[in-house]
Design an enzyme around this catalytic site. Structure first.
Site, short mmCIF file in Angstrom:
data_model
loop_
_atom_site.label_atom_id
_atom_site.label_comp_id
_atom_site.label_asym_id
_atom_site.label_seq_id
_atom_site.Cartn_x
_atom_site.Cartn_y
_atom_site.Cartn_z
N HIS A 72 -0.30 -20.09 -32.30
CA HIS A 72 -1.35 -21.05 -33.15
C HIS A 72 -2.56 -19.87 -33.58
CE1 HIS A 72 -0.03 -25.65 -32.50
NE2 HIS A 72 1.31 -24.73 -32.27
N TYR A 200 -8.88 -31.88 -32.73
CA TYR A 200 -9.21 -32.72 -30.92
C TYR A 200 -10.30 -33.53 -31.86
CZ TYR A 200 -9.01 -28.56 -28.16
OH TYR A 200 -7.46 -27.64 -27.05
N PRO A 292 -10.28 -30.73 -19.19
CA PRO A 292 -9.58 -29.68 -20.32
C PRO A 292 -9.61 -29.91 -21.53
CG PRO A 292 -9.38 -31.78 -19.41
CD PRO A 292 -10.70 -31.76 -18.92
N LYS A 296 -9.19 -24.23 -21.06
CA LYS A 296 -9.86 -23.35 -20.31
C LYS A 296 -8.89 -23.38 -19.10
CE LYS A 296 -11.31 -21.55 -23.03
NZ LYS A 296 -10.44 -20.52 -24.00
N TYR A 384 -12.64 -19.76 -27.95
CA TYR A 384 -11.61 -20.60 -27.46
C TYR A 384 -9.90 -19.74 -27.54
CZ TYR A 384 -8.32 -24.41 -28.58
OH TYR A 384 -7.03 -25.54 -28.35
P1 RFL Z 1 -2.93 -25.36 -8.97
O1 RFL Z 1 -1.96 -25.72 -10.40
O2 RFL Z 1 -3.89 -26.62 -8.87
O3 RFL Z 1 -2.43 -25.51 -7.61
C1 RFL Z 1 -2.23 -25.60 -6.24
C2 RFL Z 1 -1.58 -25.19 -5.47
O4 RFL Z 1 -1.30 -24.78 -4.42
C3 RFL Z 1 -0.99 -26.44 -3.32
N1 RFL Z 1 -1.61 -26.54 -2.17
C4 RFL Z 1 -1.84 -26.05 -1.28
N2 RFL Z 1 -1.09 -25.18 -0.77
C5 RFL Z 1 -0.50 -24.98 0.65
N3 RFL Z 1 -2.19 -25.18 1.56
C6 RFL Z 1 -2.40 -26.86 1.22
N4 RFL Z 1 -3.58 -26.94 1.97
C7 RFL Z 1 -2.69 -26.32 -0.48
N5 RFL Z 1 -3.60 -27.29 -0.83
C8 RFL Z 1 -2.99 -27.75 -2.51
C9 RFL Z 1 -0.93 -27.36 -4.74
O5 RFL Z 1 0.06 -28.40 -4.34
C10 RFL Z 1 -0.84 -26.87 -5.93
O6 RFL Z 1 0.48 -26.19 -5.96
O7 RFL Z 1 -4.28 -24.79 -9.56
P2 RFL Z 1 -4.15 -22.52 -9.88
O8 RFL Z 1 -2.84 -22.34 -9.58
O9 RFL Z 1 -5.65 -22.61 -9.98
O10 RFL Z 1 -3.74 -23.42 -11.52
C11 RFL Z 1 -5.43 -24.33 -11.97
C12 RFL Z 1 -3.82 -24.95 -13.40
O11 RFL Z 1 -3.31 -25.49 -12.77
C13 RFL Z 1 -4.88 -26.33 -13.64
O12 RFL Z 1 -6.17 -24.52 -13.77
C14 RFL Z 1 -5.39 -26.58 -15.54
O13 RFL Z 1 -4.11 -27.32 -15.61
C15 RFL Z 1 -6.01 -26.88 -16.30
N6 RFL Z 1 -5.76 -27.38 -17.50
C16 RFL Z 1 -5.43 -26.71 -18.15
N7 RFL Z 1 -5.74 -25.25 -17.96
C17 RFL Z 1 -5.56 -24.28 -19.88
O14 RFL Z 1 -5.92 -23.31 -19.56
N8 RFL Z 1 -5.28 -24.65 -21.27
C18 RFL Z 1 -4.63 -26.32 -21.37
O15 RFL Z 1 -4.51 -26.76 -21.84
C19 RFL Z 1 -5.33 -27.02 -20.12
N9 RFL Z 1 -4.62 -28.86 -19.97
C20 RFL Z 1 -5.66 -28.57 -17.32
C21 RFL Z 1 -4.77 -29.55 -18.64
C22 RFL Z 1 -5.51 -29.58 -16.63
C23 RFL Z 1 -5.07 -30.97 -16.21
N10 RFL Z 1 -5.31 -31.87 -15.45
C24 RFL Z 1 -4.19 -33.01 -15.50
C25 RFL Z 1 -6.41 -31.84 -14.25
C26 RFL Z 1 -4.67 -30.43 -18.78
C27 RFL Z 1 -4.59 -31.52 -17.85
C28 RFL Z 1 -4.38 -32.97 -18.25
C1 PHB Z 2 -2.49 -29.64 -23.44
O1 PHB Z 2 -1.08 -29.18 -24.73
O2 PHB Z 2 -2.07 -30.08 -22.43
C2 PHB Z 2 -3.40 -29.28 -23.56
C3 PHB Z 2 -4.28 -28.72 -24.52
C4 PHB Z 2 -5.30 -28.54 -25.32
C5 PHB Z 2 -6.21 -28.67 -24.34
C6 PHB Z 2 -6.27 -29.08 -22.79
C7 PHB Z 2 -4.39 -30.25 -23.06
O3 PHB Z 2 -7.90 -28.64 -24.92
#
Ligand code: RFL
Ligand code: PHB
Length: 389
Positions: A72, A200, A292, A296, A384
């Site tokens: 993108h 957004y 989110p 980041k 971004y």
């Molecule tokens: P995770 O993905 O939470 O993984 C942690 C893992 O640890 C396990 N765990 C354990 N394992 C062993 N012993 C324990 N006691 C444990 N406790 C937990 C868990 O089961 C899990 O598998 O953390 P990690 O690896 O640091 O990754 C971080 C990302 O997942 C997170 O920052 C992103 O998903 C955030 N996020 C976004 N980030 C972006 O860069 N771009 C995006 O577009 C974006 N959109 C989002 C998002 C997060 C969202 N939610 C639901 C929070 C959109 C959403 C809706």
């Molecule tokens: C997504 O596609 O899940 C998404 C994209 C951009 C954001 C957050 C989540 O800023």
């Protein structure tokens, strides 16, 4: 079991770090609380910075990302009426890649056996011991119910916000937190996206985001109060609200379909300092959370992996512990800048219950300014696409 680095958590941070270390011949054992299917079932991030893509390329697992990811060159801010396009390519000469966290996780998981990355899923009672000494170890109960122990030289806490790693060092650290009075209700559906690039939108009813996973799979979000009950949002009501908040242009192209997934995520800004204590390093969401809005979270996890792996590789190759000592300072410098960007974009684009007409006018004036100023757009664009490592 005996290894060099014990990694707690097999989310994107744990898997990327594991692969990066394995690529240098460093032995690693990963323990994950959930099952592999559960980890893959979590629908989260969708936008990858170039630094994240580069890291995946560095470990040689970027084939599907490169062929299926969507490049993108821009994205849009909307004030409900018009689209303000942030032309990433023109403003800062970079693009972002739209590729789901689920897909990235699958690529990293699938390659684990052939790369000698040992992962123990469904581990319970995971605990970290003696990280103040140079003989730290991790204990857990395996999926088969056996008590296990991993002796390591370092432990990396990649276990997300609710994990055990940060708690193991909590007494020594300091947390900074802002909890927002709303969450994001997300829907995933197999319909083509309403727009080629993300939108957004700041609407009088609250924030909305049009995103995607592919040219045939859409991801949408709306801001809802944290107290909202998901059962009050049948698909049709959610599509109606999205059409309203994203504006007439997007609504005209929006195709509706059944939800494959629908969930509410709370919004939070959180930083824990320091990110290292003795032989325990925190990596990713275990140390910090961003709302989110700036996309980041996963990208910060990847930049932590870069700093942590560089430090550990220097240690195991040359016995040099300076980089390990510097890990927290280096990682946090980038973390705080991403926290600032995510917080400011959240403030600009959401409706806060306490806001008066004055704050609403401030948002409107800022969006007006962004629409008219290349300097303002450049600031948004460089954050971004991701600040340099
Ligand atoms: P995770 O993905 O939470 O993984 C942690 C893992 O640890 C396990 N765990 C354990 N394992 C062993 N012993 C324990 N006691 C444990 N406790 C937990 C868990 O089961 C899990 O598998 O953390 P990690 O690896 O640091 O990754 C971080 C990302 O997942 C997170 O920052 C992103 O998903 C955030 N996020 C976004 N980030 C972006 O860069 N771009 C995006 O577009 C974006 N959109 C989002 C998002 C997060 C969202 N939610 C639901 C929070 C959109 C959403 C809706
Ligand atoms: C997504 O596609 O899940 C998404 C994209 C951009 C954001 C957050 C989540 O800023």
């Amino acid at each position: 079991m005996k290894t060099k680095v014990a990694i707690v958590g097999a989310g994107p941070a744990g898997l990327l770090l594991g692969h990066r270390l394995r690529a240098e011949g460093i032995d690693v054992v990963v323990v994950e609380r959930a099952s592999a299917d559960y980890v893959l079932g979590r629908i989260r991030a969708g936008v990858l910075e170039k630094t994240t893509v580069d890291l995946v390329e560095q470990v040689g697992l970027d084939a599907r990302l490169k062929s299926e990811g969507l490049l993108h060159a821009g994205f849009n801010l909307s004030d409900g009426d018009r689209l303000i396009r942030i032309d990433l390519q023109d403003l800062v000469g970079q693009q972002v890649t739209v590729y789901g966290q689920t897909e990235l996780t699958r690529d990293l998981m699938d390659a684990a056996p052939e790369r000698g990355l040992e992962i123990h899923y469904e581990a319970s009672d995971v605990a970290i011991h003696d990280h103040h000494t140079d003989r730290p170890y991790v204990t857990f109960v395996s999926a088969e119910g056996r008590e296990e122990r991993i002796d390591a030289e370092f432990v990396c806490g990649c276990d997300g916000f609710h994990g055990v790693s940060r708690k193991a060092m909590a007494a020594a650290g300091r947390s900074y937190e802002r909890v927002y009075p709303f969450g994001w209700l997300g829907i995933l559906s197999d319909v083509p996206p309403c727009n080629e690039e993300l939108i957004y939108s700041n609407h009088a009813n609250g924030f909305a985001l049009a995103s995607m996973r592919s040219t045939t799979r859409s991801r949408y979000y709306i801001q809802v109060p944290v107290t909202e009950d998901i059962n009050d949002w049948p698909d049709e009501r959610l599509w109606d609200e999205l059409a309203l908040r994203l504006g007439p242009g997007a609504a005209a192209n929006m195709q509706r379909g059944p939800a494959i997934e629908k969930s509410i995520a709370p919004l939070r800004s959180f930083v824990f300092e320091p990110m290292r204590e003795g032989r325990l390093l925190l990596v990713g969401d275990s140390a910090h959370i961003v709302p989110p809005t700036g996309a980041k979270g996963l990208n910060l996890a990847a930049s932590d992996v870069h700093y942590a792996s560089t430090a550990l590789i220097a240690y195991f190759r040359k016995g040099d512990s300076d980089a390990v000592d510097e890990y927290s300072r280096k990682a946090l410098a980038r973390v705080w800048k991403s926290e600032r960007f995510s917080w400011s974009l959240t403030n600009l684009m959401h409706r806060f219950p306490e806001d008066s007409a004055f704050e609403r006018e401030m948002q409107r004036a800022e969006l007006d300014y962004i629409a008219s100023s290349r300097a303002a757009q450049t600031t948004i664009a460089e954050n971004y696409v991701g600040l340099p490592l």
